[in-house]
Design a protein around this motif. Structure first.
Motif, PDB file in Angstrom:
ATOM      1  N   GLY A 290       0.807  -1.334   0.071  1.00 22.29           N
ATOM      2  CA  GLY A 290       0.227   0.018   0.113  1.00 22.29           C
ATOM      3  C   GLY A 290       0.797   1.330   0.140  1.00 22.29           C
ATOM      4  N   VAL A 291       2.053   1.116   0.049  1.00 23.92           N
ATOM      5  CA  VAL A 291       2.904   2.353   0.097  1.00 23.92           C
ATOM      6  C   VAL A 291       3.623   2.328  -1.251  1.00 23.92           C
ATOM      7  CG1 VAL A 291       4.956   3.500   1.416  1.00 23.92           C
ATOM      8  CG2 VAL A 291       3.259   2.213   2.532  1.00 23.92           C
ATOM      9  N   ARG A 292       3.493   3.437  -1.925  1.00 26.43           N
ATOM     10  CA  ARG A 292       4.330   3.857  -3.222  1.00 26.43           C
ATOM     11  C   ARG A 292       5.762   4.004  -2.828  1.00 26.43           C
ATOM     12  NH1 ARG A 292       0.192   3.905  -6.680  1.00 26.43           N
ATOM     13  NH2 ARG A 292      -1.907   4.850  -6.154  1.00 26.43           N
ATOM     14  N   ARG A 293       6.459   3.513  -3.793  1.00 29.09           N
ATOM     15  CA  ARG A 293       7.869   3.709  -3.634  1.00 29.09           C
ATOM     16  C   ARG A 293       8.438   4.888  -4.897  1.00 29.09           C
ATOM     17  NH1 ARG A 293      11.290  -1.412  -2.319  1.00 29.09           N
ATOM     18  NH2 ARG A 293      12.879   0.571  -2.337  1.00 29.09           N
ATOM     19  N   SER A 294       7.707   5.592  -5.390  1.00 27.38           N
ATOM     20  CA  SER A 294       7.826   6.490  -6.301  1.00 27.38           C
ATOM     21  C   SER A 294       8.616   7.709  -5.816  1.00 27.38           C
ATOM     22  CB  SER A 294       6.686   6.995  -7.261  1.00 27.38           C
ATOM     23  OG  SER A 294       6.041   7.806  -6.265  1.00 27.38           O
ATOM     24  N   GLY A 295       8.343   8.222  -4.593  1.00 31.21           N
ATOM     25  CA  GLY A 295       9.072   9.443  -4.017  1.00 31.21           C
ATOM     26  C   GLY A 295       8.328  10.390  -4.299  1.00 31.21           C
ATOM     27  N   LEU A 296       7.082  10.472  -5.097  1.00 32.78           N
ATOM     28  CA  LEU A 296       6.315  11.429  -5.417  1.00 32.78           C
ATOM     29  C   LEU A 296       5.255  11.762  -4.227  1.00 32.78           C
ATOM     30  CD1 LEU A 296       5.796  10.825  -9.094  1.00 32.78           C
ATOM     31  CD2 LEU A 296       7.084  12.694  -8.191  1.00 32.78           C
ATOM     32  N   ARG A 297       5.122  12.980  -3.909  1.00 30.54           N
ATOM     33  CA  ARG A 297       4.156  13.396  -2.977  1.00 30.54           C
ATOM     34  C   ARG A 297       2.669  12.752  -3.639  1.00 30.54           C
ATOM     35  NH1 ARG A 297       5.019  19.273  -1.300  1.00 30.54           N
ATOM     36  NH2 ARG A 297       6.869  18.379  -0.107  1.00 30.54           N
ATOM     37  N   ASN A 298       2.099  13.081  -4.797  1.00 29.50           N
ATOM     38  CA  ASN A 298       0.933  12.550  -5.310  1.00 29.50           C
ATOM     39  C   ASN A 298       1.110  12.132  -6.466  1.00 29.50           C
ATOM     40  OD1 ASN A 298      -1.738  12.248  -6.103  1.00 29.50           O
ATOM     41  ND2 ASN A 298      -2.400  14.261  -5.282  1.00 29.50           N
ATOM     42  N   PRO A 299       1.746  10.718  -6.625  1.00 30.49           N
ATOM     43  CA  PRO A 299       1.840  10.059  -8.121  1.00 30.49           C
ATOM     44  C   PRO A 299       0.658  10.128  -9.082  1.00 30.49           C
ATOM     45  CG  PRO A 299       2.162   8.575  -6.143  1.00 30.49           C
ATOM     46  CD  PRO A 299       1.730   9.635  -5.728  1.00 30.49           C
ATOM     47  N   ASP A 300      -0.749   9.928  -8.461  1.00 36.06           N
ATOM     48  CA  ASP A 300      -1.619   9.976  -9.306  1.00 36.06           C
ATOM     49  C   ASP A 300      -1.756  11.441 -10.144  1.00 36.06           C
ATOM     50  OD1 ASP A 300      -2.634   7.554  -8.940  1.00 36.06           O
ATOM     51  OD2 ASP A 300      -3.479   8.133  -7.225  1.00 36.06           O
ATOM     52  N   LYS A 301      -1.513  12.527  -9.383  1.00 34.17           N
ATOM     53  CA  LYS A 301      -1.595  13.857  -9.794  1.00 34.17           C
ATOM     54  C   LYS A 301      -0.478  14.145 -10.838  1.00 34.17           C
ATOM     55  CE  LYS A 301      -2.338  18.551  -8.355  1.00 34.17           C
ATOM     56  NZ  LYS A 301      -2.462  19.471  -7.219  1.00 34.17           N
ATOM     57  N   ALA A 302       0.866  13.484 -10.502  1.00 31.29           N
ATOM     58  CA  ALA A 302       2.014  13.672 -11.201  1.00 31.29           C
ATOM     59  C   ALA A 302       1.792  13.043 -12.525  1.00 31.29           C
ATOM     60  CB  ALA A 302       3.032  12.960 -10.587  1.00 31.29           C
ATOM     61  N   VAL A 303       1.114  11.869 -12.510  1.00 31.47           N
ATOM     62  CA  VAL A 303       0.862  11.028 -13.852  1.00 31.47           C
ATOM     63  C   VAL A 303      -0.502  11.899 -14.869  1.00 31.47           C
ATOM     64  CG1 VAL A 303       0.082   8.865 -14.899  1.00 31.47           C
ATOM     65  CG2 VAL A 303       1.650   9.169 -12.959  1.00 31.47           C
ATOM     66  N   ARG A 304      -1.329  12.471 -14.053  1.00 25.59           N
ATOM     67  CA  ARG A 304      -2.486  12.949 -14.711  1.00 25.59           C
ATOM     68  C   ARG A 304      -1.546  14.238 -15.513  1.00 25.59           C
ATOM     69  NH1 ARG A 304      -5.434  12.670 -10.042  1.00 25.59           N
ATOM     70  NH2 ARG A 304      -5.331  14.665  -9.716  1.00 25.59           N
ATOM     71  N   GLY A 305      -0.834  15.063 -14.812  1.00 30.36           N
ATOM     72  CA  GLY A 305      -0.072  16.149 -15.571  1.00 30.36           C
ATOM     73  C   GLY A 305       0.822  15.822 -16.522  1.00 30.36           C
ATOM     74  N   LEU A 306       1.564  14.500 -16.300  1.00 31.34           N
ATOM     75  CA  LEU A 306       2.142  13.973 -17.705  1.00 31.34           C
ATOM     76  C   LEU A 306       1.128  13.679 -18.724  1.00 31.34           C
ATOM     77  CD1 LEU A 306       4.943  12.882 -19.086  1.00 31.34           C
ATOM     78  CD2 LEU A 306       4.110  10.725 -17.969  1.00 31.34           C
TER      79      LEU A 306
END
Length: 163
Positions: free
Chosen positions: A50-66
């Motif tokens: 359940g813990v993301r290892r990407s290091g991003l605060r909000n990975p979903d938002k970062a991917v949507r931005g991409l």
């Protein structure tokens, strides 16, 4: 002074009250001398489920931005390509211009819809449509190949970050 006050280069203030080494932090984690990390993972060990290892605060938002950035960039390039294609190619028909404008509008709409899971699939279909519009003019096929590669990379980054 009239502007914001600047701290000297070496001055650092702690974010919270000072605690002894190994003291319990709020949230059940021990720092800095202890063995626990945020989320309960041991140093160097795997992250708990359940813990993301990407290091991003909000990975979903970062991917949507991409995804949204990719779509907006594609729309801009498509619209700005109309005039050079007409000048260099010379035989850009009205149907080709209509297809370019329709694809650019679809890109902008999809950029705003990246929150929805189906928008990623629709973006993939849009790349196929741009490739197919290469039947109207060869330069549209070239743009389609370039943006299909960019979109494939965006999908790869999405898969790596979100899992």
């Amino acid at each position: 002074m009239t502007g914001p006050q600047q701290r000297p280069a070496g001055a650092h203030e702690p974010a919270g009250p000072a605690q002894p080494v190994g003291a319990e932090q709020p949230g059940g984690t021990e720092r800095p001398g202890g063995a626990e990390r945020p989320g309960g993972a041991a140093p160097g060990g795997p992250a708990p489920a359940g813990v993301r290892r990407s290091g991003l605060r909000n990975p979903d938002k970062a991917v949507r931005g991409l995804g949204a950035g990719t779509m907006v960039l594609e729309a801009l390039v498509l619209l700005l390509a109309i005039q050079p294609i007409r000048v260099v190619g010379g035989d850009l028909s009205g149907a080709a211009i209509g297809a370019i404008v329709a694809l650019a509008v679809a890109c902008v709409v999809l950029a705003g819809m990246m929150r929805r899971p189906w928008a990623w699939h629709a973006g993939t279909v849009l790349q196929g449509l741009l490739l197919l519009s290469g039947l109207l003019h060869w330069s549209l096929f070239a743009l389609g190949v370039m943006f299909a590669l960019v979109w494939a990379y965006a999908l790869h980054v999405r898969r790596v970050i979100l899992g």
